[in-house]
Design an enzyme around this catalytic site. Structure first.
Site, PDB file in Angstrom:
ATOM      1  N   ARG A 192       4.488  -0.594  -7.821  1.00 33.99           N
ATOM      2  CA  ARG A 192       5.577  -1.180  -8.726  1.00 33.99           C
ATOM      3  C   ARG A 192       6.687  -0.342  -8.397  1.00 33.99           C
ATOM      4  NH1 ARG A 192       3.602  -5.141 -12.496  1.00 33.99           N
ATOM      5  NH2 ARG A 192       1.387  -5.253 -12.410  1.00 33.99           N
ATOM      6  N   LEU A 224       0.740  -1.158  -0.009  1.00 35.81           N
ATOM      7  CA  LEU A 224       0.107  -0.044   0.043  1.00 35.81           C
ATOM      8  C   LEU A 224       0.862   1.202  -0.092  1.00 35.81           C
ATOM      9  CD1 LEU A 224      -2.574  -1.076   2.586  1.00 35.81           C
ATOM     10  CD2 LEU A 224      -2.621  -1.391   0.133  1.00 35.81           C
ATOM     11  N   GLY A 256      -1.596   6.415  -2.367  1.00 41.82           N
ATOM     12  CA  GLY A 256      -2.751   6.181  -3.267  1.00 41.82           C
ATOM     13  C   GLY A 256      -4.066   5.469  -2.920  1.00 41.82           C
ATOM     14  N   HIS A 257      -3.426   4.550  -2.206  1.00 47.19           N
ATOM     15  CA  HIS A 257      -4.424   3.469  -1.647  1.00 47.19           C
ATOM     16  C   HIS A 257      -4.984   4.013  -0.626  1.00 47.19           C
ATOM     17  CE1 HIS A 257      -1.723   0.059  -3.468  1.00 47.19           C
ATOM     18  NE2 HIS A 257      -2.881  -0.117  -4.038  1.00 47.19           N
TER      19      HIS A 257
END
Ligand code: PAF
Length: 279
Positions: free
Chosen positions: A185, A31, A34-35
């Site tokens: 990523r 995470l 953004g999450h």
């Protein structure tokens, strides 16, 4: 915060009180901000928040990519606890795909271009696992990030076609200070690759500025983005697209409104990003 493994546990917590609204944030873990922006939005709009953490094998068309996908479940749970999440669902693969599993969800036209063309089978895996999460969890609302613009379009189409009884909420892309879109990523980038990775945002920003100054030729916008990325030695283009935001098909003439999107390898790491221009 409860951490559930099984479908039975999730359903028990979910239906302990049927008057309570639940927001679901489906994730593959690792995470980042953004999450967490999705979690905060879900927290603000629902009585309770659930987050699923599941690295879904059926959406990876490349086994190396699946093996290398970052996994950090304890750190993820610490972050979610700090956000006041009520329920984390972290199933093992056989809970989602038990022996003998043979049912998949295929969304048609909207899955064909862009990510669908580069990653055959990807959206079949996404649609299948998200349909299963919706079915098990039955959230009032589910939250997805605009960074995966085509994924949002596919899930909206699936939810409409299969009459899932929930609201789908799309949240804006969260960026690092230099503009790089946050992604699980990104942790795989070396220092030099991390610096190069800003080229995705640079290309989108340049094209969106040109659009604001009146450039409407889709070809010229595509060429501009392509040239910008080609000037970065560590970058290799998978696709650069100026597409209709509704159909996701390439625009050949004037781009009055468009989804500018791209997928670029920085070294071995494939990154995607997008921006919408027009209404
Ligand atoms: O966006 C993701 O992280 C995944 O595609 C999702 C929606 C959790 C399905 O596995």
């Amino acid at each position: 915060m409860l951490i559930a493994k099984t479908i039975v546990e999730v359903r028990t917590v979910r239906w302990a009180d049927s008057n309570v609204t639940w927001g679901l944030v489906p994730t593959m873990g690792a995470l980042h901000e953004g999450h967490l922006s999705l979690v905060r939005r879900a927290r603000a709009e629902n009585d309770k928040v659930g987050v699923s953490i599941f690295v879904n094998p059926t959406q990876f068309n490349n086994p190396d990519d699946l093996a290398r996908y970052p996994r950090m479940p304890e750190r993820d749970c610490d972050l979610l606890r700090a956000e006041g999440v009520d329920l984390v669902w972290a199933p093992d693969p056989p809970e989602i795909y038990p022996p003998g599993y043979q049912t998949y969800v295929t969304v048609e036209e909207v899955t064909r271009p862009l990510e669908g063309a580069s990653r055959p089978g990807h959206f079949r895996g996404v649609a299948t696992v998200v349909a299963k999460f919706f079915n098990v969890f039955q959230p009032t609302r589910a939250y997805f990030g605009q960074k995966d613009a085509q994924q949002v379009a596919v899930i909206r189409q699936m939810a409409r076609d299969l009459a899932f009884n929930l609201e789908i909420v799309t949240c804006p892309i969260v960026r690092e200070a230099d503009g790089l879109a946050m992604s699980s990523r990104n942790v795989r980038l070396s220092d030099s690759e991390r610096k190069s990775a800003v080229v995705l945002y640079g290309a989108l920003f340049g094209a969106s500025e040109a659009w604001k100054h009146g450039e409407r030729s889709a070809n010229k916008l595509r060429e501009m983005m392509t040239r910008f990325i080609e000037a970065e030695p560590l970058a290799r283009i998978d696709y650069v697209s100026i597409a209709d935001p509704g159909t996701l098909l390439e625009i050949e003439g004037r781009a009055e409104q468009a989804l500018l999107s791209l997928a670029v390898f920085i070294g071995e790491v494939r990154l995607i990003d997008n921006m919408v221009v027009g209404n």
